[in-house]
Design an enzyme around this catalytic site. Structure first.
Site, short mmCIF file in Angstrom:
data_model
loop_
_atom_site.label_atom_id
_atom_site.label_comp_id
_atom_site.label_asym_id
_atom_site.label_seq_id
_atom_site.Cartn_x
_atom_site.Cartn_y
_atom_site.Cartn_z
N GLY A 44 -7.76 0.83 -7.09
CA GLY A 44 -6.79 0.64 -6.02
C GLY A 44 -5.75 1.74 -6.11
O GLY A 44 -5.52 2.28 -7.20
N CYS A 96 -2.30 0.28 -14.45
CA CYS A 96 -1.83 0.94 -13.23
C CYS A 96 -1.88 2.45 -13.45
O CYS A 96 -1.46 2.94 -14.50
CB CYS A 96 -0.39 0.50 -12.94
SG CYS A 96 0.31 1.27 -11.47
N HIS A 138 -1.75 -6.59 -6.58
CA HIS A 138 -1.19 -5.47 -7.36
C HIS A 138 -0.80 -4.31 -6.43
O HIS A 138 0.31 -3.77 -6.53
CB HIS A 138 -2.22 -5.01 -8.40
CG HIS A 138 -1.78 -3.83 -9.22
ND1 HIS A 138 -1.55 -3.90 -10.58
CD2 HIS A 138 -1.53 -2.55 -8.88
CE1 HIS A 138 -1.15 -2.71 -11.02
NE2 HIS A 138 -1.15 -1.86 -10.01
N HIS A 142 3.03 -2.64 -4.92
CA HIS A 142 3.47 -1.23 -4.87
C HIS A 142 4.23 -0.91 -3.59
O HIS A 142 5.23 -0.20 -3.64
CB HIS A 142 2.26 -0.29 -4.97
CG HIS A 142 1.83 0.02 -6.37
ND1 HIS A 142 2.65 0.65 -7.28
CD2 HIS A 142 0.65 -0.18 -7.01
CE1 HIS A 142 2.00 0.81 -8.42
NE2 HIS A 142 0.78 0.31 -8.29
#
Ligand code: NI
Length: 183
Positions: A44, A96, A138, A142
């Site tokens: 992602g 991340c 997630h 952001h």
């Protein structure tokens, strides 16, 4: 074009990203984001991570082939809105690309309903669960200026402080191009 990935500590990762004007041609930036994500082996990527404070993220869950039905989970989400979340919170060790080499167990609800526009500006309203929901949660964080480490207990976060400081200065080993934080 492969962008360098913005590191933890940069102000762009803390901004609530702005809605994109309907009909804007995003084909180039979406293509670049997929290239950037694949080069970094991510599943992602959100636009703020390449320095753009706009409400856009992409996902491709196909590397997680042990999860059901992940091969078709390749999408761009434009101006998304999580409408509801439900189900039991469950733990998973998240990472991340903007916070390299740190993984922590995070609890998230198992299901969600989201509306968004796809890359052709077709409006969608869909439900996701399990790992798909988690990736969306997630990435959605952001564009809200939130990071997974925000969910950690204060003590845990304090223990990561030195590492996070190094990451913000770009002093971290990665196999992809990064850019140190601009405050
Ligand atoms: Ni992330």
């Amino acid at each position: 074009m492969i962008y360098p990935i913005v590191m933890y500590g940069d102000a762009v990762l803390r901004k609530k990203a702005l809605d994109i004007e309907k009909g804007t041609d995003l084909s180039a930036v979406i293509k670049d984001m997929f290239e950037t994500m694949y080069a970094a082996k991510g599943i992602g990527l959100a636009a703020p991570q390449i320095g753009k404070s706009i409400r856009l993220f992409i996902v491709d869950g196909s590397p997680l082939d042990e999860e059901p039905d992940m091969e078709n989970f390749k999408k761009a989400f434009i101006n998304p809105q999580i409408l509801s979340e439900s189900g039991e919170p469950w733990p998973f060790e998240e990472g991340c690309l903007s916070i390299p080499n740190i993984r922590e167990e995070i609890m998230r609800k198992e299901k969600l309903r989201i509306s968004y526009f796809d890359e052709n500006w077709i409006k969608k309203d869909e439900e996701f669960e399990g790992m798909k929901a988690r990736i969306i949660q997630h990435e959605y964080d952001h564009i809200e200026g939130k990071l997974f480490i925000d969910y950690l207990a204060p003590l845990k976060k304090r223990m990561l402080k030195g590492k996070l400081n190094d990451i913000s200065k770009g002093e971290v080993d990665t196999e992809y191009r990064i850019i140190a934080a601009k405050k």
